[in-house]
Design an enzyme around this catalytic site. Structure first.
Site: not given
Length: 339
Positions: A119, A125, A155-157, A160, A185, A187-188, A205, A212
């Site tokens: 990207q 994406r 893990a490639t855009n 989904d 996302d 995690a961020r 939580h 994504h």
């Protein structure tokens, strides 16, 4: 005679006990060796993301005992393998690391695909759909031709969509296909909330769900800090600002350094550990949504079989509309793929 009898009796008992423990520990060793023999990971596409995953696997205590790297640039892969192998004296667990081929997929537990066009600044994406779907068709076909029956980790855009096409091209059951989804996302999100409140991320939580991409969102109505509603700590205006920062984080990083890769590398290891340790952990990955016949980011139970079950978060009316919009975007993207 009595003393001799007692001596023989004691010796017999000791012999039985020793024999029992010998058999027991031998059995454990056999299980352990058998378990290790299964834990082979193949990485296809060893650019920034693929190598960040490889390096994170090497640095963390995992059950992976063999790592094979595949990339079009074979000379560079030879260098990467040499470099990683020189880390082994200080690695937490032993691991065989080698330049791989598609034949390595035959007995792999996990095949992680990070191949495809990157990207670029200014691109979304979704701009990568047709480029990467063609690349994936070729890769997945080669993997399956070598008898792969493990779990695909994507893990490639656009994430989904690529997870969906992997399912279609592979013919494997949908539970064996996992996209990294919104784990990064999420995690961020938890990092930003943690920084604001000075509370451990483990006690935040909250999840990012949906595509994504630009239509992802945070269902704040179900978010908690510890056992309390997050709105007891942060105003609605500030929550919206955090959502925006999370959504734009990748663009901000790409504008500054050209690509994002460390974060996703760590996230992929988290998913790998959940699979290999049969954790039944809840992680926001891109998994199959039967109702809509797509893969989309959502809380999912992950274990040794892949995706055990999707968890459905209770949404309010506004959040439901956001999820419907995200699902619609993914469906339209899938339908736009040029065969």
């Amino acid at each position: 005679l009595v003393e001799l009898h007692n001596f023989q009796k004691d010796n017999f008992q000791e012999h039985v006990i020793c024999s029992f423990f010998f058999i027991y520990f031998s059995f454990l060793c056999i299980i352990n060796i058998g378990d290790k023999m299964k834990n082979k990971v193949v990485i296809i596409g060893c650019g920034n993301v693929g190598m960040s995953y490889a390096y994170a696997l090497l640095n963390q205590k995992t059950r992976v005992n063999e790592l094979a790297l595949i990339d079009l640039d074979e000379k560079r892969i030879e260098g990467e393998v040499m470099d990683l192998n020189h880390c082994l004296p200080f690695a937490p667990t032993p691991m065989t690391i080698k330049k791989g081929s598609y034949e390595d997929c035959s007995d792999a537990t996990i095949v992680m695909i990070a191949a495809g066009a990157n990207q670029n600044p200014g691109e979304t994406r979704m701009d990568l759909i047709n480029k990467n779907s063609k690349i994936f068709k070729e890769i997945v076909t080669k993997v399956m031709e070598n008898g792969f029956n493990g779990i695909f980790l994507i893990a490639t855009n656009p994430l989904d969509v690529m997870t969906y096409v992997t399912w279609k091209y592979s013919g494997l059951p949908h539970h064996k296909i996992i996209g990294s989804g919104t784990i990064l996302d999420t995690a961020r999100l938890r990092y930003m909330i943690s920084e604001k409140l000075n509370i451990s991320t483990r006690n935040i939580h909250a999840y990012v769900i949906g595509e994504h991409g630009d239509s992802e969102f945070v269902p704040w109505s179900s978010a908690q800090v510890g056992t309390q509603d997050i709105k007891d700590f942060i105003s609605e205006e500030e929550l919206n600002q955090i959502s925006e920062k999370v959504r734009n984080a990748a663009y901000e990083i790409i504008n500054r350094k050209g690509a994002t890769y460390y974060g996703i590398g760590m996230c992929l290891v988290r998913i790998t550990n959940a699979i290999l340790s049969d954790e039944n952990s809840i992680i926001t990955v891109s998994s199959y949504d039967k109702t809509n016949d797509i893969f989309v980011g959502g809380a999912t139970i992950i274990n040794k079989n892949g995706c055990k079950e999707r968890m459905y978060i209770k949404l309010n009316e506004e959040e439901t509309k956001k999820l419907e919009k995200s699902i619609s975007i993914i469906k339209d993207a899938i339908n736009s793929i040029e065969e």
